[in-house]
Design an enzyme around this catalytic site. Structure first.
Site, PDB file in Angstrom:
ATOM      1  N   HIS A  59       0.817  -1.214   0.000  1.00 21.96           N
ATOM      2  CA  HIS A  59       0.000   0.000   0.000  1.00 21.96           C
ATOM      3  C   HIS A  59       0.854   1.269   0.000  1.00 21.96           C
ATOM      4  O   HIS A  59       0.386   2.317  -0.444  1.00 21.96           O
ATOM      5  CB  HIS A  59      -0.949  -0.002   1.207  1.00 21.96           C
TER       6      HIS A  59
ATOM      7  N   VAL B 118       1.720   3.607  -4.300  1.00 22.44           N
ATOM      8  CA  VAL B 118       1.226   4.982  -4.384  1.00 22.44           C
ATOM      9  C   VAL B 118       2.418   5.937  -4.477  1.00 22.44           C
ATOM     10  O   VAL B 118       2.990   6.355  -3.471  1.00 22.44           O
ATOM     11  CB  VAL B 118       0.330   5.329  -3.182  1.00 22.44           C
TER      12      VAL B 118
ATOM     13  N   ASP C 110       7.991   5.417   0.229  1.00 19.99           N
ATOM     14  CA  ASP C 110       8.480   6.588   0.965  1.00 19.99           C
ATOM     15  C   ASP C 110       7.863   6.745   2.351  1.00 19.99           C
ATOM     16  O   ASP C 110       7.992   7.800   2.969  1.00 19.99           O
ATOM     17  CB  ASP C 110       8.215   7.859   0.145  1.00 19.99           C
TER      18      ASP C 110
ATOM     19  N   SER D  67       4.963   7.274   3.198  1.00 16.50           N
ATOM     20  CA  SER D  67       3.907   8.291   3.287  1.00 16.50           C
ATOM     21  C   SER D  67       2.671   7.737   3.981  1.00 16.50           C
ATOM     22  O   SER D  67       1.920   8.472   4.622  1.00 16.50           O
ATOM     23  CB  SER D  67       3.549   8.820   1.898  1.00 16.50           C
TER      24      SER D  67
ATOM     25  N   PRO E 137      -4.490  -0.385  -6.968  1.00 17.76           N
ATOM     26  CA  PRO E 137      -5.529  -1.266  -7.508  1.00 17.76           C
ATOM     27  C   PRO E 137      -6.498  -1.715  -6.413  1.00 17.76           C
ATOM     28  O   PRO E 137      -6.097  -1.916  -5.263  1.00 17.76           O
ATOM     29  CB  PRO E 137      -4.730  -2.459  -8.047  1.00 17.76           C
TER      30      PRO E 137
ATOM     31  N   SER F 185      -2.508 -15.343   0.004  1.00 18.37           N
ATOM     32  CA  SER F 185      -2.415 -16.636   0.681  1.00 18.37           C
ATOM     33  C   SER F 185      -2.447 -16.487   2.201  1.00 18.37           C
ATOM     34  O   SER F 185      -2.805 -17.429   2.914  1.00 18.37           O
ATOM     35  CB  SER F 185      -1.117 -17.344   0.267  1.00 18.37           C
TER      36      SER F 185
ATOM     37  N   ASP G 127      -7.119 -18.345   3.128  1.00 22.53           N
ATOM     38  CA  ASP G 127      -6.680 -19.726   2.938  1.00 22.53           C
ATOM     39  C   ASP G 127      -6.993 -20.480   4.226  1.00 22.53           C
ATOM     40  O   ASP G 127      -6.420 -20.196   5.279  1.00 22.53           O
ATOM     41  CB  ASP G 127      -5.180 -19.731   2.627  1.00 22.53           C
TER      42      ASP G 127
ATOM     43  N   THR H 202      -3.669 -23.318   5.159  1.00 18.58           N
ATOM     44  CA  THR H 202      -2.385 -22.788   5.663  1.00 18.58           C
ATOM     45  C   THR H 202      -2.500 -21.262   5.738  1.00 18.58           C
ATOM     46  O   THR H 202      -1.820 -20.553   4.996  1.00 18.58           O
ATOM     47  CB  THR H 202      -1.223 -23.205   4.748  1.00 18.58           C
TER      48      THR H 202
ATOM     49  N   ASP I  16       2.345 -19.527   0.793  1.00 19.62           N
ATOM     50  CA  ASP I  16       2.616 -20.659  -0.089  1.00 19.62           C
ATOM     51  C   ASP I  16       1.684 -20.634  -1.294  1.00 19.62           C
ATOM     52  O   ASP I  16       0.892 -19.705  -1.470  1.00 19.62           O
ATOM     53  CB  ASP I  16       2.484 -21.979   0.681  1.00 19.62           C
TER      54      ASP I  16
END
Length: 321
Positions: free
Chosen positions: A63, A67, A71, A73, A159, A190, A239, A242, A247
């Site tokens: 995240h 963007v 840095d 931010s 995204p 995962s 998941d 696991t 994985d």
């Protein structure tokens, strides 16, 4: 010959002293030789106390770096005209930021005002991945911290779980990650969990036909309402077999139509990405190799220059000299 030699010397000094950010392996070998070991030991200690921190470090890197720049931010609080990126709906469910400062304090006690918060975010993610059973990787350091928040740009750059696969691929391509690398990075699903807010569109008013029927029933038990409270503890694991191991079970699950998010299902249905899903489902080592390569590319996205950035004293606030 003399002119050529002088030109080489000039270019050498221009490269190192022009204010451009120069990240490299072992950046702190002279200024703070124990920096990476201090971060590693803090990550291990925090993982033993709060296992979900390792997942948080990985998500924080994604995240932050997607963007504009890696840095730090994302760590800035809303104060003195800065609007925190944490307030974005895209960053809903992000947590454990306070422990970044725990790591920072440990580093500061050894090397004051030397190691950036951006590097701590990156190194914590790297070491957290190992705690989750993922691969170790050598990571460059020397990032600088932003003096501003990028809140206004998050929606355009980060995204979302219900974006089209072509848009997701385009966003990752913009930071240098190819299709194979994008499929690998999404394998981070995962580990950890997903809030019901991001799931219910696949369950209500009717169940998404691409979801495995039994898995959909499980999700409806976890998310029994079409309008979940975003502040409530209503989650599902990505998941079930696991859940805290990085994985290739993620790829095996989505091939069985057991992906939580729309983007997970699109990985399988899109002919550009599906061959890589099948390869990663069949070979965990291949997944780890591609994940490492892609994560390192992401972690080096557009580093801030020394002129534009700083090393924050406190990861939550810009310095006020």
């Amino acid at each position: 010959m003399a002119i050529h030699k002088l030109l080489c010397i000039f270019l050498f000094f221009l490269h190192f002293y022009s204010g451009n950010s120069e990240i490299r392996l072992n950046y702190y070998s002279q200024s703070c030789p124990d920096a990476e070991e201090i971060v590693k030991q803090q990550v291990i200690t925090l993982y033993k106390e709060h296992g979900n921190t390792a997942v948080s470090w990985l998500r924080t890197l994604f995240h932050d770096c997607m963007v504009k720049s890696c840095d730090a931010s994302i760590l800035l609080e809303s104060i003195n005209g800065i609007q925190s990126e944490k307030t974005s709906s895209r960053n809903m469910g992000m947590r454990n930021f306070k422990y970044i400062n725990t790591i920072k304090d440990a580093v500061e006690s050894s090397c004051p005002m030397t190691v950036s918060c951006a590097d701590i975010v990156a190194l914590a993610a790297r070491d957290g991945i190992v705690m989750l059973g993922g691969p170790h990787m050598e990571m460059k350091t020397g990032r600088k911290d932003s003096k501003e928040s990028h809140l206004a740009e998050i929606d355009a750059l980060l995204p979302n779980h219900n974006d089209s696969m072509m848009y997701v691929l385009d966003r990752f391509q913009s930071v240098g990650v190819d299709v194979e690398g994008t499929v690998a990075l999404l394998g981070a699903h995962s580990v950890g969990r997903v809030h019901c807010v991001n799931l219910v569109d696949r369950l209500y008013p009717t169940v998404d036909p691409t979801l495995d029927a039994n898995f959909a029933e499980y999700l409806k038990r976890r998310c029994p309402h079409p309008d979940p409270d975003p502040h409530a503890v209503e989650y599902s694991r990505s998941d079930l077999e696991t859940p805290m191991i990085l994985d290739n079970m993620y790829y095996k699950n989505i091939l069985k139509n057991k992906g939580l998010l729309i983007v997970d299902q699109q990985l399988v249905s899109n002919p550009i990405t599906s061959p890589f899903v099948e390869k990663m489902a069949a070979d965990n080592d291949y997944f780890h190799d591609q994940f490492s390569k892609a994560l390192l590319i992401l972690s080096e996205n557009n580093p801030v220059s020394e002129d534009e950035g700083e090393v924050r004293r406190d990861c939550r606030f810009v310095n006020h000299n």
